[in-house]
Scaffold this motif. Structure first.
Motif, short mmCIF file in Angstrom:
data_model
loop_
_atom_site.label_atom_id
_atom_site.label_comp_id
_atom_site.label_asym_id
_atom_site.label_seq_id
_atom_site.Cartn_x
_atom_site.Cartn_y
_atom_site.Cartn_z
N ASP A 45 85.46 68.05 -80.28
CA ASP A 45 84.21 68.02 -80.09
C ASP A 45 83.59 66.78 -80.69
O ASP A 45 82.27 66.66 -81.04
CB ASP A 45 83.61 69.23 -80.78
N GLY A 46 84.53 65.63 -80.61
CA GLY A 46 83.71 64.44 -81.32
C GLY A 46 83.07 63.75 -80.19
O GLY A 46 82.66 64.25 -79.48
N PRO A 47 82.73 62.27 -80.67
CA PRO A 47 82.01 61.51 -79.70
C PRO A 47 82.49 61.02 -78.54
O PRO A 47 81.94 60.61 -77.66
CB PRO A 47 81.71 60.16 -80.59
N GLY A 48 83.89 61.33 -78.29
CA GLY A 48 84.74 61.17 -77.08
C GLY A 48 84.83 59.55 -76.90
O GLY A 48 84.56 58.69 -77.86
N ILE A 49 85.28 59.10 -75.78
CA ILE A 49 85.54 57.54 -75.55
C ILE A 49 84.70 57.33 -73.98
O ILE A 49 84.98 58.30 -73.33
CB ILE A 49 86.84 57.41 -75.31
N PRO A 50 83.71 56.58 -74.07
CA PRO A 50 83.12 56.20 -72.67
C PRO A 50 83.96 56.14 -71.67
O PRO A 50 85.20 55.41 -71.86
CB PRO A 50 82.32 55.03 -73.12
N SER A 51 83.80 56.34 -70.64
CA SER A 51 84.75 56.27 -69.39
C SER A 51 85.30 54.86 -69.17
O SER A 51 86.44 54.81 -68.76
CB SER A 51 84.18 56.80 -68.19
N GLU A 52 84.43 53.79 -69.32
CA GLU A 52 84.82 52.68 -69.04
C GLU A 52 85.73 51.83 -70.11
O GLU A 52 86.31 51.10 -69.89
CB GLU A 52 83.58 51.69 -68.89
N GLN A 53 86.05 52.71 -71.14
CA GLN A 53 86.93 52.31 -72.24
C GLN A 53 88.26 53.12 -72.15
O GLN A 53 89.02 52.64 -72.93
CB GLN A 53 86.30 52.42 -73.56
N GLY A 99 83.69 66.52 -76.71
CA GLY A 99 84.17 64.86 -77.13
C GLY A 99 85.36 64.79 -76.02
O GLY A 99 85.02 64.81 -74.76
N LEU A 100 86.65 64.36 -76.47
CA LEU A 100 87.74 64.01 -75.64
C LEU A 100 88.97 65.13 -75.24
O LEU A 100 88.83 65.90 -76.33
CB LEU A 100 88.50 62.62 -76.35
N ALA A 101 89.30 65.16 -74.13
CA ALA A 101 90.39 65.84 -73.85
C ALA A 101 91.73 65.14 -73.42
O ALA A 101 91.39 64.24 -72.46
CB ALA A 101 90.04 66.89 -72.74
#
Length: 106
Positions: A45-53, A99-101
């Motif tokens: 449930d963190g900030p994730g990674i922007p799709s462009e990165q 966040g990120l999966a």
């Protein structure tokens, strides 16, 4: 799940370490047997990674924006290499936790 136990253990450790280091407060791990193989998924449930990165996140020495977190930037490159050795695919998406999966599927 058949394969190199040490390599698979390393991939799992890297996925979970990244989720704990860069994710938020909650991390979920799911492992499922499927008709054609298996699936391992780590959600946070963190900030994730922007799709462009996301395309570069598997490059060696690529680090997230949380520079205060120790690491070499090799974790996800190792995950991808292990997945390929085992005929698995690595998929990245926005987690249902926000966040990120990251999912390995073979």
């Amino acid at each position: 799940m058949r394969g190199d136990a040490q390599a698979l253990r390393s991939a799992m450790r890297n996925l979970l370490d990244n989720a704990v280091k860069y994710g938020g407060r909650h991390v979920e791990l799911s492992v499922q047997a499927e008709a054609s193989g298996w699936q391992v998924r780590v959600d946070d449930d963190g900030p994730g990674i922007p799709s462009e990165q996301r395309e570069r996140m598997f490059d060696r020495f690529q680090r997230g924006e949380a520079r205060e977190v120790e690491g070499s930037g090799l974790g996800l490159a190792i995950v991808q290499a292990v997945a390929r050795r085992h005929g698995a695919a690595v998929e990245v998406a926005t987690s249902r936790l926000g966040g990120l999966a990251v999912q390995l599927r073979a």
